[in-house]
Design a protein around this motif. Sequence first.
Motif, PDB file in Angstrom:
ATOM      1  N   ILE A 111       2.165  10.307  -6.380  1.00  0.00           N
ATOM      2  CA  ILE A 111       1.703   9.285  -7.092  1.00  0.00           C
ATOM      3  C   ILE A 111       0.182   9.200  -7.865  1.00  0.00           C
ATOM      4  O   ILE A 111       0.047   7.929  -8.773  1.00  0.00           O
ATOM      5  N   ALA A 112      -0.559  10.425  -7.426  1.00  0.00           N
ATOM      6  CA  ALA A 112      -1.910   9.888  -7.803  1.00  0.00           C
ATOM      7  C   ALA A 112      -1.482  10.362  -9.468  1.00  0.00           C
ATOM      8  O   ALA A 112      -3.144  10.274  -9.574  1.00  0.00           O
ATOM      9  N   GLY A 113      -0.938  10.998  -9.772  1.00  0.00           N
ATOM     10  CA  GLY A 113      -0.143  11.777 -11.576  1.00  0.00           C
ATOM     11  C   GLY A 113      -1.219  10.421 -12.674  1.00  0.00           C
ATOM     12  O   GLY A 113      -1.273   9.232 -12.287  1.00  0.00           O
ATOM     13  N   ASP A 114      -1.629  11.331 -13.767  1.00  0.00           N
ATOM     14  CA  ASP A 114      -1.708  10.891 -14.545  1.00  0.00           C
ATOM     15  C   ASP A 114      -0.728   9.894 -15.305  1.00  0.00           C
ATOM     16  O   ASP A 114       0.096  11.318 -16.208  1.00  0.00           O
ATOM     17  N   PHE A 115      -0.236   9.196 -15.367  1.00  0.00           N
ATOM     18  CA  PHE A 115       1.746   9.426 -15.752  1.00  0.00           C
ATOM     19  C   PHE A 115       1.562   8.701 -18.042  1.00  0.00           C
ATOM     20  O   PHE A 115       0.698   7.962 -17.807  1.00  0.00           O
ATOM     21  N   ASP A 116       2.621   9.307 -18.352  1.00  0.00           N
ATOM     22  CA  ASP A 116       3.010   9.398 -20.081  1.00  0.00           C
ATOM     23  C   ASP A 116       2.981   8.061 -19.951  1.00  0.00           C
ATOM     24  O   ASP A 116       4.684   7.420 -20.337  1.00  0.00           O
ATOM     25  N   LEU A 117       2.306   7.086 -20.249  1.00  0.00           N
ATOM     26  CA  LEU A 117       2.404   5.038 -20.734  1.00  0.00           C
ATOM     27  C   LEU A 117       3.193   5.446 -22.136  1.00  0.00           C
ATOM     28  O   LEU A 117       2.136   5.502 -23.028  1.00  0.00           O
ATOM     29  N   GLU A 118       3.914   4.723 -22.368  1.00  0.00           N
ATOM     30  CA  GLU A 118       4.600   4.564 -23.570  1.00  0.00           C
ATOM     31  C   GLU A 118       4.010   3.073 -24.675  1.00  0.00           C
ATOM     32  O   GLU A 118       2.970   3.396 -25.724  1.00  0.00           O
ATOM     33  N   THR A 119       3.043   2.899 -23.396  1.00  0.00           N
ATOM     34  CA  THR A 119       2.493   1.052 -23.936  1.00  0.00           C
ATOM     35  C   THR A 119       1.719   0.555 -22.948  1.00  0.00           C
ATOM     36  O   THR A 119       2.339   0.863 -21.511  1.00  0.00           O
TER      37      THR A 119
ATOM     38  N   ASP B  57      -1.755  -1.987  -9.997  1.00  0.00           N
ATOM     39  CA  ASP B  57      -2.655  -1.428  -9.060  1.00  0.00           C
ATOM     40  C   ASP B  57      -1.775  -0.025  -8.780  1.00  0.00           C
ATOM     41  O   ASP B  57      -0.712  -0.301  -8.298  1.00  0.00           O
ATOM     42  N   ALA B  58      -2.525   0.698  -9.890  1.00  0.00           N
ATOM     43  CA  ALA B  58      -2.146   2.038  -9.145  1.00  0.00           C
ATOM     44  C   ALA B  58      -2.727   2.280  -7.621  1.00  0.00           C
ATOM     45  O   ALA B  58      -2.331   3.599  -7.419  1.00  0.00           O
ATOM     46  N   SER B  59      -3.407   2.384  -6.830  1.00  0.00           N
ATOM     47  CA  SER B  59      -3.246   1.974  -5.500  1.00  0.00           C
ATOM     48  C   SER B  59      -2.406   2.306  -4.674  1.00  0.00           C
ATOM     49  O   SER B  59      -1.773   2.003  -3.964  1.00  0.00           O
ATOM     50  N   GLY B  60      -0.590   1.247  -5.251  1.00  0.00           N
ATOM     51  CA  GLY B  60       0.239   0.721  -4.037  1.00  0.00           C
ATOM     52  C   GLY B  60       1.178   1.555  -4.303  1.00  0.00           C
ATOM     53  O   GLY B  60       1.355   2.408  -4.752  1.00  0.00           O
ATOM     54  N   ARG B  61       2.300   1.269  -4.208  1.00  0.00           N
ATOM     55  CA  ARG B  61       3.708   2.401  -3.395  1.00  0.00           C
ATOM     56  C   ARG B  61       3.853   2.439  -4.421  1.00  0.00           C
ATOM     57  O   ARG B  61       4.081   1.706  -5.734  1.00  0.00           O
ATOM     58  N   GLY B  62       4.391   4.554  -5.132  1.00  0.00           N
ATOM     59  CA  GLY B  62       5.029   4.162  -6.391  1.00  0.00           C
ATOM     60  C   GLY B  62       6.240   4.285  -6.177  1.00  0.00           C
ATOM     61  O   GLY B  62       7.203   3.911  -5.050  1.00  0.00           O
ATOM     62  N   TYR B  63       7.400   3.480  -6.843  1.00  0.00           N
ATOM     63  CA  TYR B  63       8.747   3.883  -6.979  1.00  0.00           C
ATOM     64  C   TYR B  63       9.877   4.203  -8.223  1.00  0.00           C
ATOM     65  O   TYR B  63       8.652   3.644  -9.588  1.00  0.00           O
ATOM     66  N   PRO B  64      10.302   4.245  -8.336  1.00  0.00           N
ATOM     67  CA  PRO B  64      11.539   4.933  -7.175  1.00  0.00           C
ATOM     68  C   PRO B  64      11.123   6.567  -6.745  1.00  0.00           C
ATOM     69  O   PRO B  64      10.180   7.161  -7.091  1.00  0.00           O
ATOM     70  N   ASP B  65      11.461   6.625  -5.889  1.00  0.00           N
ATOM     71  CA  ASP B  65      11.599   7.946  -5.388  1.00  0.00           C
ATOM     72  C   ASP B  65      12.406   8.820  -5.748  1.00  0.00           C
ATOM     73  O   ASP B  65      12.028  10.327  -5.964  1.00  0.00           O
ATOM     74  N   LEU B  66      13.750   8.501  -5.583  1.00  0.00           N
ATOM     75  CA  LEU B  66      14.983   9.858  -6.418  1.00  0.00           C
ATOM     76  C   LEU B  66      15.428   8.624  -7.172  1.00  0.00           C
ATOM     77  O   LEU B  66      15.509   7.203  -7.531  1.00  0.00           O
TER      78      LEU B  66
ATOM     79  N   ASP C  65       0.878  -0.808  -0.150  1.00  0.00           N
ATOM     80  CA  ASP C  65      -0.104  -0.310   0.130  1.00  0.00           C
ATOM     81  C   ASP C  65       0.627   1.014   0.132  1.00  0.00           C
ATOM     82  O   ASP C  65       2.216   1.510   0.306  1.00  0.00           O
ATOM     83  N   ALA C  66       0.210   2.034  -0.850  1.00  0.00           N
ATOM     84  CA  ALA C  66       0.592   3.478  -0.777  1.00  0.00           C
ATOM     85  C   ALA C  66       0.346   3.896   0.391  1.00  0.00           C
ATOM     86  O   ALA C  66       0.095   4.542   0.907  1.00  0.00           O
ATOM     87  N   PRO C  67       2.281   4.764   1.370  1.00  0.00           N
ATOM     88  CA  PRO C  67       1.885   5.599   1.842  1.00  0.00           C
ATOM     89  C   PRO C  67       1.443   6.604   2.130  1.00  0.00           C
ATOM     90  O   PRO C  67       1.124   7.398   1.146  1.00  0.00           O
ATOM     91  N   ASN C  68       0.376   7.666   3.265  1.00  0.00           N
ATOM     92  CA  ASN C  68      -0.704   8.774   2.755  1.00  0.00           C
ATOM     93  C   ASN C  68       0.573   9.865   2.353  1.00  0.00           C
ATOM     94  O   ASN C  68       0.034  10.571   1.490  1.00  0.00           O
TER      95      ASN C  68
END
Length: 159
Positions: A11-19, A24-33, A2-5
């Motif tokens: 991480i809620a952004g609409d990402f530019d998916l090449e394909t 699971d878009a509700s999970g933790r995003g990575y990388p941080d840096l 789960d993504a920390p608050n």
Amino acid sequence: YDAPNFTADAIAGDFDLETPVKGDASGRGYPDLSLSGHAYQVVIGGQTIQVDGTSCSTPVLAAMTSLVNAIRAEAGAGGIGWLNPTIYAQASDFAVDVTSGANKCVAEDEFCCTQGFAATTGWDPVTGFGSVDFSKFKTVFTSDLDPRLVAAAEARLAN
């Protein structure tokens, strides 16, 4: 996971998916840096060679964190602690946003996948918030200390 608050806005952004990418878009995003993962000079068996990959850049970020912790300790303060809440709150103060590139190919396009993400403005799943500017990183993570104590600690450590 789960993504920390504290990561929700980033991480809620609409990402530019090449394909399309399954996930699971509700999970933790990575990388941080991120840091460059190309052309690090290492010595193996007495020979200096260039290597690539996160196995190079990850320890560099750990080393940056250790340097800041050494400054803090020399100044009489505690260590940085958990980086992530500060990263998500203040990345724009020390990270250089990487806004081009993608993660579907590796090793100079020697191998490419059919799916992946593209770097965008702000946090993205390719570069996180971007590459770390050490001087600014140090400033953010010592901002709770008197600048004179930080300068004296750095001078002592340099000797």
